[in-house]
Scaffold this motif. Structure first.
Motif, PDB file in Angstrom:
ATOM      1  N   GLY A 134      -4.874  16.558 139.910  1.00  0.00           N
ATOM      2  CA  GLY A 134      -4.561  16.262 138.520  1.00  0.00           C
ATOM      3  C   GLY A 134      -5.808  15.883 137.752  1.00  0.00           C
ATOM      4  O   GLY A 134      -6.666  15.158 138.262  1.00  0.00           O
ATOM      5  N   CYS A 135      -5.912  16.378 136.519  1.00  0.00           N
ATOM      6  CA  CYS A 135      -7.047  16.019 135.668  1.00  0.00           C
ATOM      7  C   CYS A 135      -6.942  14.545 135.294  1.00  0.00           C
ATOM      8  O   CYS A 135      -5.896  14.092 134.842  1.00  0.00           O
ATOM      9  N   PRO A 136      -8.035  13.757 135.454  1.00  0.00           N
ATOM     10  CA  PRO A 136      -7.984  12.340 135.080  1.00  0.00           C
ATOM     11  C   PRO A 136      -7.809  12.148 133.576  1.00  0.00           C
ATOM     12  O   PRO A 136      -7.464  11.054 133.128  1.00  0.00           O
TER      13      PRO A 136
ATOM     14  N   LYS B  72     -12.391  20.996 140.285  1.00  0.00           N
ATOM     15  CA  LYS B  72     -12.717  20.577 138.922  1.00  0.00           C
ATOM     16  C   LYS B  72     -11.682  21.113 137.960  1.00  0.00           C
ATOM     17  O   LYS B  72     -11.199  22.233 138.100  1.00  0.00           O
ATOM     18  N   CYS B  73     -11.366  20.295 136.953  1.00  0.00           N
ATOM     19  CA  CYS B  73     -10.413  20.687 135.924  1.00  0.00           C
ATOM     20  C   CYS B  73     -10.931  21.928 135.202  1.00  0.00           C
ATOM     21  O   CYS B  73     -12.073  21.945 134.750  1.00  0.00           O
ATOM     22  N   PRO B  74     -10.083  23.004 135.095  1.00  0.00           N
ATOM     23  CA  PRO B  74     -10.556  24.215 134.414  1.00  0.00           C
ATOM     24  C   PRO B  74     -10.715  24.020 132.905  1.00  0.00           C
ATOM     25  O   PRO B  74     -11.281  24.878 132.238  1.00  0.00           O
ATOM     26  N   ILE B  75     -10.231  22.922 132.363  1.00  0.00           N
ATOM     27  CA  ILE B  75     -10.359  22.682 130.922  1.00  0.00           C
ATOM     28  C   ILE B  75     -11.579  21.823 130.612  1.00  0.00           C
ATOM     29  O   ILE B  75     -12.431  22.194 129.827  1.00  0.00           O
ATOM     30  N   CYS B  76     -11.692  20.646 131.251  1.00  0.00           N
ATOM     31  CA  CYS B  76     -12.791  19.741 130.888  1.00  0.00           C
ATOM     32  C   CYS B  76     -13.880  19.671 131.958  1.00  0.00           C
ATOM     33  O   CYS B  76     -14.885  18.988 131.771  1.00  0.00           O
ATOM     34  N   ASN B  77     -13.671  20.363 133.087  1.00  0.00           N
ATOM     35  CA  ASN B  77     -14.678  20.446 134.148  1.00  0.00           C
ATOM     36  C   ASN B  77     -14.963  19.114 134.860  1.00  0.00           C
ATOM     37  O   ASN B  77     -15.957  18.966 135.536  1.00  0.00           O
TER      38      ASN B  77
ATOM     39  N   ASP C  45      -5.613  13.923 131.895  1.00  0.00           N
ATOM     40  CA  ASP C  45      -4.271  14.437 131.623  1.00  0.00           C
ATOM     41  C   ASP C  45      -4.235  15.831 131.003  1.00  0.00           C
ATOM     42  O   ASP C  45      -3.327  16.147 130.245  1.00  0.00           O
ATOM     43  N   ASP C  46      -5.215  16.676 131.334  1.00  0.00           N
ATOM     44  CA  ASP C  46      -5.147  18.050 130.838  1.00  0.00           C
ATOM     45  C   ASP C  46      -4.038  18.816 131.546  1.00  0.00           C
ATOM     46  O   ASP C  46      -3.446  19.726 130.968  1.00  0.00           O
ATOM     47  N   GLY C  47      -3.790  18.465 132.791  1.00  0.00           N
ATOM     48  CA  GLY C  47      -2.771  19.185 133.537  1.00  0.00           C
ATOM     49  C   GLY C  47      -3.007  19.032 135.021  1.00  0.00           C
ATOM     50  O   GLY C  47      -3.724  18.129 135.461  1.00  0.00           O
TER      51      GLY C  47
HETATM   52 ZN   LIG Z   1      -9.431  17.995 132.333  1.00  0.00          ZN
END
Ligand SMILES: [Zn+2]
Ligand SMILES: [Zn+2]
Length: 133
Positions: free
Chosen positions: A90-92, A67-72, A94-96
């Motif tokens: 990759g975050c869908p 899971k994306c650490p920014i938006c989960n 585009d967080d990173g």
């Molecule tokens: Zn994200």
């Protein structure tokens, strides 16, 4: 911004490393790296070069979803081409993106073949000596 949790270990918090004005979030537990979308471009010099290094081919779901650490949100897995293919998350939104330990080294090996890639690969290897193959 509050500390981000490692998407691989989950109980570890990422520490921010500042390298040549680029901030990279690093997990001391699994030695994985989180790169924000903007940092990625700074790291590789420009977006075209970043895409050259990370060129995504067919996705092979060999790794556990992260899971994306920014938006989960659950991240998408991408696989590079080349002799040393790497699967990165990759975050869908585009967080990173997230690289497990050793994946940056493999990406650098692959990206060195791109025009101008060798110079960037050399400076990134100097920044991340533990990633050098
Ligand atoms: Zn994200
Ligand atoms: Zn970790």
């Amino acid at each position: 911004m509050h500390p981000m949790q490692c998407p691989a270990c989950k109980d570890e918090v990422l520490v921010t490393l500042e390298l040549h004005d680029i901030e990279v979030d690093y997990c001391t537990g699994c030695r994985g790296l989180w790169l924000d979308a903007g940092e990625l471009e700074l790291l590789f010099g420009d977006r075209g070069m970043a895409e050259g290094f990370l060129h995504a081919g067919a996705t092979t779901a060999e790794e556990a979803p992260r899971k994306c650490p920014i938006c989960n949100t659950q991240m998408e897995q991408h696989t590079t081409d080349g002799a040393h293919a790497v699967t990165w998350d990759g975050c869908p939104h585009d967080d990173g993106l997230w690289l497990d330990h050793g994946e940056l080294g493999a990406i650098l090996q692959h990206g060195s073949d791109a025009p101008g890639g060798e110079t960037i690969a050399a400076s990134l290897r100097a920044m991340f000596p533990a990633e050098s193959a």
